[in-house]
Design a protein around this motif. Structure first.
Motif, PDB file in Angstrom:
ATOM      1  N   ASP A  34     -18.170 -24.890 -28.686  1.00 35.14           N
ATOM      2  CA  ASP A  34     -17.750 -25.152 -30.066  1.00 35.14           C
ATOM      3  C   ASP A  34     -16.630 -26.177 -30.155  1.00 35.14           C
ATOM      4  O   ASP A  34     -16.083 -26.412 -31.226  1.00 35.14           O
ATOM      5  CB  ASP A  34     -17.352 -23.853 -30.768  1.00 35.14           C
ATOM      6  CG  ASP A  34     -16.219 -23.125 -30.072  1.00 35.14           C
ATOM      7  OD1 ASP A  34     -15.867 -23.503 -28.935  1.00 35.14           O
ATOM      8  OD2 ASP A  34     -15.686 -22.164 -30.656  1.00 35.14           O
TER       9      ASP A  34
ATOM     10  N   ILE B 189     -17.266 -11.355 -38.047  1.00 39.06           N
ATOM     11  CA  ILE B 189     -18.569 -11.903 -37.686  1.00 39.06           C
ATOM     12  C   ILE B 189     -19.510 -10.793 -37.212  1.00 39.06           C
ATOM     13  O   ILE B 189     -20.683 -10.724 -37.616  1.00 39.06           O
ATOM     14  CB  ILE B 189     -18.426 -12.973 -36.590  1.00 39.06           C
ATOM     15  CG1 ILE B 189     -17.527 -14.134 -37.058  1.00 39.06           C
ATOM     16  CG2 ILE B 189     -19.789 -13.488 -36.152  1.00 39.06           C
ATOM     17  CD1 ILE B 189     -18.060 -14.902 -38.232  1.00 39.06           C
TER      18      ILE B 189
ATOM     19  N   PHE C 218     -23.199 -17.310 -39.563  1.00 37.58           N
ATOM     20  CA  PHE C 218     -23.316 -18.647 -39.001  1.00 37.58           C
ATOM     21  C   PHE C 218     -24.212 -19.535 -39.866  1.00 37.58           C
ATOM     22  O   PHE C 218     -23.986 -20.739 -39.973  1.00 37.58           O
ATOM     23  CB  PHE C 218     -23.847 -18.591 -37.574  1.00 37.58           C
ATOM     24  CG  PHE C 218     -22.910 -17.908 -36.605  1.00 37.58           C
ATOM     25  CD1 PHE C 218     -21.562 -17.743 -36.899  1.00 37.58           C
ATOM     26  CD2 PHE C 218     -23.379 -17.421 -35.393  1.00 37.58           C
ATOM     27  CE1 PHE C 218     -20.694 -17.113 -36.018  1.00 37.58           C
ATOM     28  CE2 PHE C 218     -22.519 -16.801 -34.492  1.00 37.58           C
ATOM     29  CZ  PHE C 218     -21.182 -16.646 -34.804  1.00 37.58           C
TER      30      PHE C 218
ATOM     31  N   TYR D 247     -22.213 -21.234 -42.566  1.00 36.01           N
ATOM     32  CA  TYR D 247     -21.087 -22.078 -42.161  1.00 36.01           C
ATOM     33  C   TYR D 247     -21.004 -23.382 -42.961  1.00 36.01           C
ATOM     34  O   TYR D 247     -19.929 -23.905 -43.188  1.00 36.01           O
ATOM     35  CB  TYR D 247     -21.191 -22.404 -40.672  1.00 36.01           C
ATOM     36  CG  TYR D 247     -20.344 -21.519 -39.780  1.00 36.01           C
ATOM     37  CD1 TYR D 247     -19.877 -20.289 -40.206  1.00 36.01           C
ATOM     38  CD2 TYR D 247     -20.015 -21.926 -38.496  1.00 36.01           C
ATOM     39  CE1 TYR D 247     -19.115 -19.489 -39.377  1.00 36.01           C
ATOM     40  CE2 TYR D 247     -19.243 -21.131 -37.656  1.00 36.01           C
ATOM     41  CZ  TYR D 247     -18.800 -19.913 -38.104  1.00 36.01           C
ATOM     42  OH  TYR D 247     -18.026 -19.120 -37.289  1.00 36.01           O
TER      43      TYR D 247
ATOM     44  N   GLU E  79     -19.173 -23.271 -48.069  1.00 33.56           N
ATOM     45  CA  GLU E  79     -17.955 -22.461 -48.155  1.00 33.56           C
ATOM     46  C   GLU E  79     -18.098 -21.308 -49.146  1.00 33.56           C
ATOM     47  O   GLU E  79     -17.625 -20.198 -48.895  1.00 33.56           O
ATOM     48  CB  GLU E  79     -16.772 -23.360 -48.542  1.00 33.56           C
ATOM     49  CG  GLU E  79     -15.424 -22.748 -48.274  1.00 33.56           C
ATOM     50  CD  GLU E  79     -14.291 -23.758 -48.367  1.00 33.56           C
ATOM     51  OE1 GLU E  79     -13.358 -23.499 -49.148  1.00 33.56           O
ATOM     52  OE2 GLU E  79     -14.352 -24.793 -47.667  1.00 33.56           O
TER      53      GLU E  79
ATOM     54  N   TYR F 119     -20.257 -18.665 -47.595  1.00 37.51           N
ATOM     55  CA  TYR F 119     -19.531 -17.973 -46.526  1.00 37.51           C
ATOM     56  C   TYR F 119     -18.547 -16.968 -47.119  1.00 37.51           C
ATOM     57  O   TYR F 119     -18.400 -15.861 -46.601  1.00 37.51           O
ATOM     58  CB  TYR F 119     -18.798 -18.981 -45.650  1.00 37.51           C
ATOM     59  CG  TYR F 119     -18.244 -18.360 -44.377  1.00 37.51           C
ATOM     60  CD1 TYR F 119     -19.105 -17.945 -43.372  1.00 37.51           C
ATOM     61  CD2 TYR F 119     -16.872 -18.175 -44.191  1.00 37.51           C
ATOM     62  CE1 TYR F 119     -18.616 -17.373 -42.206  1.00 37.51           C
ATOM     63  CE2 TYR F 119     -16.382 -17.602 -43.034  1.00 37.51           C
ATOM     64  CZ  TYR F 119     -17.258 -17.197 -42.050  1.00 37.51           C
ATOM     65  OH  TYR F 119     -16.781 -16.615 -40.895  1.00 37.51           O
TER      66      TYR F 119
ATOM     67  N   TYR G 253     -21.257 -18.540 -30.694  1.00 37.59           N
ATOM     68  CA  TYR G 253     -20.367 -19.148 -31.681  1.00 37.59           C
ATOM     69  C   TYR G 253     -20.629 -20.647 -31.816  1.00 37.59           C
ATOM     70  O   TYR G 253     -20.493 -21.388 -30.851  1.00 37.59           O
ATOM     71  CB  TYR G 253     -18.901 -18.962 -31.267  1.00 37.59           C
ATOM     72  CG  TYR G 253     -18.349 -17.585 -31.494  1.00 37.59           C
ATOM     73  CD1 TYR G 253     -18.133 -17.101 -32.782  1.00 37.59           C
ATOM     74  CD2 TYR G 253     -18.010 -16.775 -30.425  1.00 37.59           C
ATOM     75  CE1 TYR G 253     -17.608 -15.836 -32.990  1.00 37.59           C
ATOM     76  CE2 TYR G 253     -17.482 -15.502 -30.620  1.00 37.59           C
ATOM     77  CZ  TYR G 253     -17.288 -15.038 -31.902  1.00 37.59           C
ATOM     78  OH  TYR G 253     -16.774 -13.787 -32.107  1.00 37.59           O
TER      79      TYR G 253
ATOM     80  N   VAL H 138     -16.633 -24.208 -35.802  1.00 36.20           N
ATOM     81  CA  VAL H 138     -16.165 -23.666 -37.084  1.00 36.20           C
ATOM     82  C   VAL H 138     -15.783 -24.808 -38.024  1.00 36.20           C
ATOM     83  O   VAL H 138     -14.870 -25.584 -37.718  1.00 36.20           O
ATOM     84  CB  VAL H 138     -14.950 -22.740 -36.880  1.00 36.20           C
ATOM     85  CG1 VAL H 138     -14.517 -22.137 -38.209  1.00 36.20           C
ATOM     86  CG2 VAL H 138     -15.264 -21.636 -35.881  1.00 36.20           C
TER      87      VAL H 138
ATOM     88  N   LEU I  80     -12.937 -22.515 -43.286  1.00 34.22           N
ATOM     89  CA  LEU I  80     -13.437 -21.146 -43.146  1.00 34.22           C
ATOM     90  C   LEU I  80     -12.372 -20.189 -42.617  1.00 34.22           C
ATOM     91  O   LEU I  80     -12.348 -19.010 -42.986  1.00 34.22           O
ATOM     92  CB  LEU I  80     -14.668 -21.108 -42.242  1.00 34.22           C
ATOM     93  CG  LEU I  80     -15.895 -21.911 -42.698  1.00 34.22           C
ATOM     94  CD1 LEU I  80     -17.114 -21.500 -41.900  1.00 34.22           C
ATOM     95  CD2 LEU I  80     -16.147 -21.735 -44.188  1.00 34.22           C
TER      96      LEU I  80
ATOM     97  N   GLU J 216     -11.253 -16.391 -43.876  1.00 31.80           N
ATOM     98  CA  GLU J 216     -11.207 -15.243 -42.964  1.00 31.80           C
ATOM     99  C   GLU J 216      -9.817 -14.622 -42.935  1.00 31.80           C
ATOM    100  O   GLU J 216      -9.669 -13.384 -42.992  1.00 31.80           O
ATOM    101  CB  GLU J 216     -11.601 -15.687 -41.560  1.00 31.80           C
ATOM    102  CG  GLU J 216     -13.044 -16.157 -41.443  1.00 31.80           C
ATOM    103  CD  GLU J 216     -13.320 -16.878 -40.146  1.00 31.80           C
ATOM    104  OE1 GLU J 216     -14.499 -17.175 -39.890  1.00 31.80           O
ATOM    105  OE2 GLU J 216     -12.369 -17.143 -39.377  1.00 31.80           O
TER     106      GLU J 216
END
Length: 352
Positions: A79, A169, A180, A183, A186, A189, A330, A333, A337, A341
């Motif tokens: 990632d 997650i 995912f 992602y 927004e 999510y 994963y 990101v 986001l 979170e």
């Protein structure tokens, strides 16, 4: 410049390039290039390996500072490739024809290729991996098979997890959601995280404590105060060595996985040596030596057959082939986001 002198300089330069091509400058993590593996590679190929130990942030900083120079092979997490490549252009595409794909667990190879593709080119292939999932005392909490089972009445007051993004997650997947897939949107999510937040608040009365560090969780599991928790695979296997009832369980909705890759810096000077190293360390017998040194398994197909009998048994019990193929890897990101979170986790923490 006289022709003789010019020719001499050219010859010297050629010899210097040849010499440099016999050295592989590896930018990697601790344990991924153990001395015994390096010695075997050097003996087999005649290539000298220079190992520089690092982490994701340092790898990106070093390669960014040199425009992708200074090293011939790097090992960033999957990632941490697409974003830095798009922004800084520090890697060069992988020539998949030079990779022995038969050495890799197919699902891991495909996942890493997908997550490291930029502009239609693949920039990484998988090496070392690990997961978070469930650590369960199977004698007392055998009914816990997925993240949301931590909310069950049968284990109320005896469960734990962290207030970190893996919990968000993991619970999302266990609730039938796909964080995912959201992602890139927004608003979508946030809808996912809002549902998970509500679930975690509803589950809060049954949580013994939100653990902060590995040692804390180990103590809680060993004492019996906690019988099931979200945690890493290696932690579960370490506890299993002390108590055979406690082990890592891959959740029904899928363990959450990270992969450290092989990536070529843009200005690599020993590309052929880099491919030789990749194919060498992905051989099952060699990969098992890396697992013994690093503590984590690799994407080498069949390497579990070469590790110690104890570790082999723990791995195969936790990860039958279908559980490996069900790992949720994963992806990178997107910006913004983590704010969503963090706000959700703060509200869970503050809830009565």
């Amino acid at each position: 410049m006289p022709l003789v002198l010019s020719a001499a300089i050219a010859t010297a330069a050629g010899l210097a390039d040849a010499a440099s091509a016999e050295t592989l400058r590896l930018l990697t993590w601790g344990g991924y290039a153990p001395e015994n593996v390096v010695a075997m590679f050097e003996k087999e190929t005649g290539i000298t390996v220079e190992v520089t130990k690092s982490n994701n942030e340092e790898m990106i900083a070093k390669l960014r500072a040199t425009g992708g120079g200074g090293f011939d092979l790097a090992q960033p997490s999957q990632d941490r490739i697409a974003g830095p490549q798009e922004e800084f252009g520090i890697y060069k595409p992988i020539d998949l024809s030079k990779i022995d794909a038969s050495l890799f667990i197919p699902s891991m190879l495909e996942a890493t290729k997908a997550n490291t593709t930029v502009g239609g080119e693949v920039y990484g292939v998988p090496h070392v991996w690990g997961t978070s999932g469930l650590v369960v005392d199977t004698a007392k909490a055998g009914m816990v098979r997925d993240y949301t089972d931590l909310c069950g009445d049968a284990v109320a007051g005896k469960v734990s997890y962290r207030l970190k993004r893996p919990t968000l997650i993991g619970f999302a997947f266990a609730m039938g959601l796909d964080p995912f897939a959201a992602y890139g949107d927004e608003a979508a999510y946030k809808q996912v995280i809002d549902q998970v937040e509500a679930k975690l608040i509803a589950c809060k009365p049954g949580v013994k404590t939100y653990w902060g560090g590995g040692d804390e969780l180990m103590g809680l599991m060993r004492s019996g105060e906690v019988v099931a928790s979200m945690a890493w695979d290696t932690g579960g296997w370490k506890l299993n060595a002390d108590n055979p009832d406690i082990t890592f369980v891959a959740p029904a909705s899928g363990a959450l996985g990270w992969i450290d890759t092989f990536a070529l810096p843009k200005k690599t000077k020993a590309e052929d040596a880099a491919y030789q190293w990749i194919n060498f360390v992905m051989r099952p017998d060699i990969a098992a030596m890396i697992t013994e040194a690093a503590g984590n398994f690799t994407a080498s197909k069949g390497a579990d057959e070469f590790v110690s009998a104890e570790l082999k048994a723990r791995y195969q019990a936790s990860f039958p082939p279908e559980a490996v193929d069900n790992i949720k890897w994963y992806p990178p990101v997107p910006a913004g986001l983590e704010v969503i979170e963090g706000a959700a986790l703060d509200r869970v923490k503050a809830a009565n």
